[in-house]
Design a protein around this motif. Sequence first.
Motif, PDB file in Angstrom:
ATOM      1  N   ARG A 140       0.816  -1.573  -0.200  1.00 11.77           N
ATOM      2  CA  ARG A 140       0.442   0.059   0.565  1.00 11.77           C
ATOM      3  C   ARG A 140       0.837   1.687  -0.169  1.00 11.77           C
ATOM      4  O   ARG A 140       1.155   2.108   0.191  1.00 11.77           O
ATOM      5  N   SER A 156      -9.182  -8.926  -5.297  1.00 11.63           N
ATOM      6  CA  SER A 156     -10.227  -7.000  -5.448  1.00 11.63           C
ATOM      7  C   SER A 156     -11.062  -6.938  -4.486  1.00 11.63           C
ATOM      8  O   SER A 156     -12.051  -6.375  -3.527  1.00 11.63           O
ATOM      9  N   THR A 191      -3.828  -0.585  -5.775  1.00 11.52           N
ATOM     10  CA  THR A 191      -5.133   0.030  -6.460  1.00 11.52           C
ATOM     11  C   THR A 191      -4.592  -0.593  -8.082  1.00 11.52           C
ATOM     12  O   THR A 191      -3.932  -0.167  -8.735  1.00 11.52           O
ATOM     13  N   GLY A 250     -11.107  -0.682  -4.536  1.00 14.48           N
ATOM     14  CA  GLY A 250      -9.493  -0.510  -4.622  1.00 14.48           C
ATOM     15  C   GLY A 250      -9.150  -0.270  -6.132  1.00 14.48           C
ATOM     16  O   GLY A 250      -8.521  -1.078  -6.850  1.00 14.48           O
ATOM     17  N   CYS A 251      -9.855   0.340  -7.135  1.00 16.35           N
ATOM     18  CA  CYS A 251     -10.005   0.634  -8.037  1.00 16.35           C
ATOM     19  C   CYS A 251     -10.294   2.172  -8.792  1.00 16.35           C
ATOM     20  O   CYS A 251     -10.878   3.214  -7.624  1.00 16.35           O
TER      21      CYS A 251
END
Length: 357
Positions: free
Chosen positions: A35, A61, A105, A72-73
């Motif tokens: 992250r 995801s 991401t 996460g996109c």
Amino acid sequence: MTGELDMATRTRKITQRELANRLGLSQMTVSYALRGSEMVSRQTREHVQKEAARLGYRPNSSAQAMRNGRFGCVAIVDSTEVDRSSYFGGDLIGGVHDALLSRDTHLTIARLPDAELTDENFMPKILRQLMVDGMLINYFAQIPNRLVELVEEYNLPAIWLNSKQARDCIYPDDHQAGRHAVQHLMELGHRKIGYLDHMSDRPEHFDPTTHVHYSVLDRFNGYCDAMRDAALPVRDFLGSHMRMWDDPLAVVTRWIRQPDRPTALICHDRRVVTQIIHAALTHGLSVPGDLSVITFEDINKCEMGMTMTTMRQCWEDFGRTAAGVLMDKIKANNQSMPAMSLPYKLELGQTTAVCPG
């Protein structure tokens, strides 16, 4: 263990737990590193991210969305009308992708018609429809007012690309680029500096709902401000009596024939540079020996084979910055972000030289 991949790893996705075991780290440390968290050292982050890419790790995801309520996109949202979205190419997309990857991401690209982007029934659901947490809106001209209103009204997490808005936007500093171009030519001794634009007219006030991009006005105003600061006359060679794209060579030739012609020209973009070089050669002048030319471009070669002196925007850095701002906005619960402009860089080529005489 980070040696050769076994057959099982090559045929299926590696999990975060397996990645941690291979690296001899805790799963929490690996999660932080993926992250881009500062809870672990930069060296650890870079090592984990490098090995994750090598081993083909992809985050789960669905599990992430269930755990933290996010997909996460992020989406780059383009218009289906080609003249309304900037064509950035691979550099900007690569910058966005890399910045998002460092934050674990994904990136998706969505091309949507105006009918959907201005639909008050569709827009409140756009994040769910696209399965994204935020949007980078690539819409630089003829922006529907209703689109701007709906993004504000529903407080959608979005950053506008290459578009000047009151906030939540990132764009190149074209005014600074216009000033910098003049300053470079003045350092070479030029004082008769003209500005040649392919536009047939210039609006007094930029209106983003028209086809005219803000850069048309900002580059010209930057040029004017720099010339006035130096107490030099503005030489605005617009195609006001003849549209540049109808007969660009004729327009350029008209100005080159002037007895008090400029020794340097600043062009809005590279489409005019080839015509300037052609017209100069036709009249026994050379570029840059008799006439220096500078433009605003990412590609520094013109059709005549010369490398151009350009004010260049690094779109990869632009993409990285835009993605970072959007992720910060999402992390801050969609807090408004100040408008941000990024400078151009001067890239020297074969079209500028010391002023003759």
